[in-house]
Design a protein around this motif. Structure first.
Motif, short mmCIF file in Angstrom:
data_model
loop_
_atom_site.label_atom_id
_atom_site.label_comp_id
_atom_site.label_asym_id
_atom_site.label_seq_id
_atom_site.Cartn_x
_atom_site.Cartn_y
_atom_site.Cartn_z
N ARG A 111 0.81 -1.23 0.00
CA ARG A 111 0.00 0.00 0.00
C ARG A 111 0.84 1.27 0.00
NH1 ARG A 111 -0.32 -0.95 5.60
NH2 ARG A 111 -1.89 -2.55 5.57
N ASP A 112 2.04 1.21 0.56
CA ASP A 112 2.88 2.41 0.63
C ASP A 112 3.30 2.95 -0.74
OD1 ASP A 112 2.64 2.18 3.31
OD2 ASP A 112 4.70 1.47 3.67
N ILE A 113 3.35 2.07 -1.74
CA ILE A 113 3.80 2.54 -3.05
C ILE A 113 2.66 2.68 -4.07
CG2 ILE A 113 6.16 1.68 -2.76
CD1 ILE A 113 5.39 -0.63 -4.66
N ILE A 114 1.43 2.44 -3.60
CA ILE A 114 0.29 2.60 -4.52
C ILE A 114 0.03 4.10 -4.72
CG2 ILE A 114 -2.19 2.20 -4.84
CD1 ILE A 114 -0.61 -0.38 -5.03
N PRO A 115 0.04 4.57 -5.98
CA PRO A 115 -0.19 6.00 -6.23
C PRO A 115 -1.57 6.47 -5.72
CG PRO A 115 0.69 4.92 -8.19
CD PRO A 115 0.37 3.84 -7.21
N ASP A 116 -1.63 7.73 -5.34
CA ASP A 116 -2.85 8.30 -4.76
C ASP A 116 -4.05 8.27 -5.70
OD1 ASP A 116 -1.64 8.88 -2.40
OD2 ASP A 116 -1.24 11.00 -2.87
N ASN A 117 -3.76 8.27 -6.99
CA ASN A 117 -4.88 8.32 -7.93
C ASN A 117 -5.46 6.94 -8.25
OD1 ASN A 117 -2.77 7.31 -9.41
ND2 ASN A 117 -3.10 8.62 -11.20
N ALA A 118 -4.98 5.91 -7.57
CA ALA A 118 -5.47 4.55 -7.84
C ALA A 118 -6.95 4.43 -7.49
CB ALA A 118 -4.66 3.54 -7.06
N ILE A 119 -7.63 3.60 -8.23
CA ILE A 119 -9.04 3.32 -7.98
C ILE A 119 -9.11 1.97 -7.27
CG2 ILE A 119 -11.28 2.90 -9.07
CD1 ILE A 119 -10.05 4.63 -11.47
N HIS A 120 -9.70 1.97 -6.09
CA HIS A 120 -9.68 0.76 -5.26
C HIS A 120 -10.96 -0.06 -5.44
CE1 HIS A 120 -6.02 2.15 -3.32
NE2 HIS A 120 -6.58 3.34 -3.29
N VAL A 121 -10.78 -1.30 -5.84
CA VAL A 121 -11.91 -2.19 -6.07
C VAL A 121 -11.87 -3.32 -5.04
CG1 VAL A 121 -13.03 -3.75 -7.72
CG2 VAL A 121 -11.82 -1.69 -8.55
N THR A 122 -12.96 -3.53 -4.36
CA THR A 122 -13.05 -4.63 -3.41
C THR A 122 -14.26 -5.48 -3.76
OG1 THR A 122 -12.20 -3.14 -1.72
CG2 THR A 122 -13.10 -5.22 -0.96
N ILE A 123 -14.07 -6.78 -3.81
CA ILE A 123 -15.18 -7.69 -4.10
C ILE A 123 -15.47 -8.54 -2.86
CG2 ILE A 123 -16.13 -9.39 -5.71
CD1 ILE A 123 -13.99 -8.70 -7.71
N GLU A 124 -16.73 -8.56 -2.47
CA GLU A 124 -17.12 -9.34 -1.29
C GLU A 124 -18.35 -10.18 -1.58
OE1 GLU A 124 -16.64 -6.37 2.40
OE2 GLU A 124 -17.46 -5.47 0.59
N LYS A 125 -18.40 -11.31 -0.87
CA LYS A 125 -19.61 -12.14 -0.90
C LYS A 125 -20.49 -11.73 0.26
CE LYS A 125 -17.32 -16.37 -2.59
NZ LYS A 125 -17.20 -17.82 -2.39
N ASP A 126 -21.74 -12.13 0.19
CA ASP A 126 -22.64 -12.02 1.33
C ASP A 126 -23.52 -13.26 1.31
OD1 ASP A 126 -24.60 -11.54 3.19
OD2 ASP A 126 -24.87 -9.43 2.63
N PRO A 127 -23.21 -14.22 2.18
CA PRO A 127 -23.91 -15.51 2.16
C PRO A 127 -25.42 -15.36 2.26
CG PRO A 127 -22.13 -15.52 3.79
CD PRO A 127 -22.22 -14.13 3.26
N GLU A 128 -25.85 -14.31 2.92
CA GLU A 128 -27.31 -14.12 3.07
C GLU A 128 -27.98 -13.76 1.75
OE1 GLU A 128 -28.18 -11.35 6.18
OE2 GLU A 128 -27.24 -12.62 7.71
N LYS A 129 -27.17 -13.30 0.81
CA LYS A 129 -27.77 -12.84 -0.46
C LYS A 129 -27.60 -13.83 -1.59
CE LYS A 129 -27.97 -8.08 0.75
NZ LYS A 129 -27.76 -6.69 0.40
N GLY A 130 -27.10 -15.01 -1.28
CA GLY A 130 -27.03 -16.06 -2.30
C GLY A 130 -25.61 -16.33 -2.75
N PHE A 131 -25.43 -17.49 -3.33
CA PHE A 131 -24.13 -18.02 -3.70
C PHE A 131 -23.41 -17.15 -4.74
CE2 PHE A 131 -21.38 -21.27 -5.77
CZ PHE A 131 -20.68 -21.65 -4.64
N ASP A 132 -24.18 -16.59 -5.67
CA ASP A 132 -23.57 -15.85 -6.78
C ASP A 132 -23.60 -14.33 -6.58
OD1 ASP A 132 -22.98 -18.21 -8.00
OD2 ASP A 132 -24.69 -18.17 -9.38
N TYR A 133 -24.02 -13.91 -5.41
CA TYR A 133 -24.07 -12.47 -5.13
C TYR A 133 -22.67 -11.94 -4.83
CZ TYR A 133 -24.80 -8.13 -2.56
OH TYR A 133 -24.73 -6.83 -2.13
N ARG A 134 -22.33 -10.78 -5.41
CA ARG A 134 -21.07 -10.11 -5.07
C ARG A 134 -21.33 -8.62 -4.92
NH1 ARG A 134 -20.25 -14.86 -5.15
NH2 ARG A 134 -18.47 -15.98 -6.05
N ARG A 135 -20.70 -8.03 -3.91
CA ARG A 135 -20.75 -6.58 -3.75
C ARG A 135 -19.39 -6.03 -4.18
NH1 ARG A 135 -20.85 -6.25 1.29
NH2 ARG A 135 -23.07 -6.57 1.57
N ILE A 136 -19.40 -5.18 -5.19
CA ILE A 136 -18.17 -4.59 -5.71
C ILE A 136 -18.13 -3.13 -5.31
CG2 ILE A 136 -16.76 -4.21 -7.78
CD1 ILE A 136 -18.37 -6.40 -9.18
#
Ligand code: ADP
Ligand code: MG
Length: 143
Positions: A111-136
């Motif tokens: 993280r220390d060398i990631i430029p400030d203008n980077a766009i951060h993408v995080t992908i998460e599951k939520d078991p309550e919302k089904g097997f194929d659900y992803r929150r991006i």
């Protein structure tokens, strides 16, 4: 921004849209547990850049370069990095500050060398919302 998807195709097509719009120097970081869809996302992004070559996880190298598209695509997986100096050896700044599009998996580790203008993408599951659900979640903190 939060995008919810319900199939791998939806995730891929969302990432494809980002790839179609990406400009030289765009840096995406990509975080998420194993099996959340990071590779699916990378494939979509590459498709959007017009890359026809098959994209997989860069298992044996820190960075995999794809030159067949509208812009060069640099796919990093820094999981095996043990100290930041290894990124120097790779010559990371030529990629991060170059004319291509970077996608960096496990960016948290460097993280220390990631430029400030980077766009951060995080992908998460939520078991309550089904097997194929992803929150991006897409965050651009630097502006
Ligand atoms: P990672 O690279 O994060 O380990 P992969 O992209 O290799 O994960 O695998 C994600 C798996 O989850 C694939 O088998 C894919 O078909 C499945 N999947 C199910 N639903 C989704 C979704 N909404 N978005 C992305 N992948 C999904
Ligand atoms: Mg993967």
């Amino acid at each position: 921004m939060i995008v919810e998807t319900h199939s791998p195709e939806e995730t891929r097509s969302f990432a494809r849209g980002l790839g179609e719009k990406a400009v030289p120097g765009t840096i995406y970081t990509l975080d998420g547990d194993l099996g959340t869809g990071k590779t699916v996302f990378a494939q979509g992004l590459a498709e959007g850049l017009g890359i026809t070559e098959a994209v997989s996880s860069p298992t044996f190298t820190i960075v995999q370069e794809y030159d067949g598209g509208r812009l060069p695509f640099y796919h990093f997986d820094v999981y095996r990095i043990e100290e930041p100096e290894e990124m120097e050896e790779v010559g990371y700044d030529d990629y991060f500050y170059g004319d291509g599009v970077c996608l960096i998996e496990w960016a948290e580790l460097i993280r220390d060398i990631i430029p400030d203008n980077a766009i951060h993408v995080t992908i998460e599951k939520d078991p309550e919302k089904g097997f194929d659900y992803r929150r991006i979640t897409i965050e651009n903190t630097g502006h």
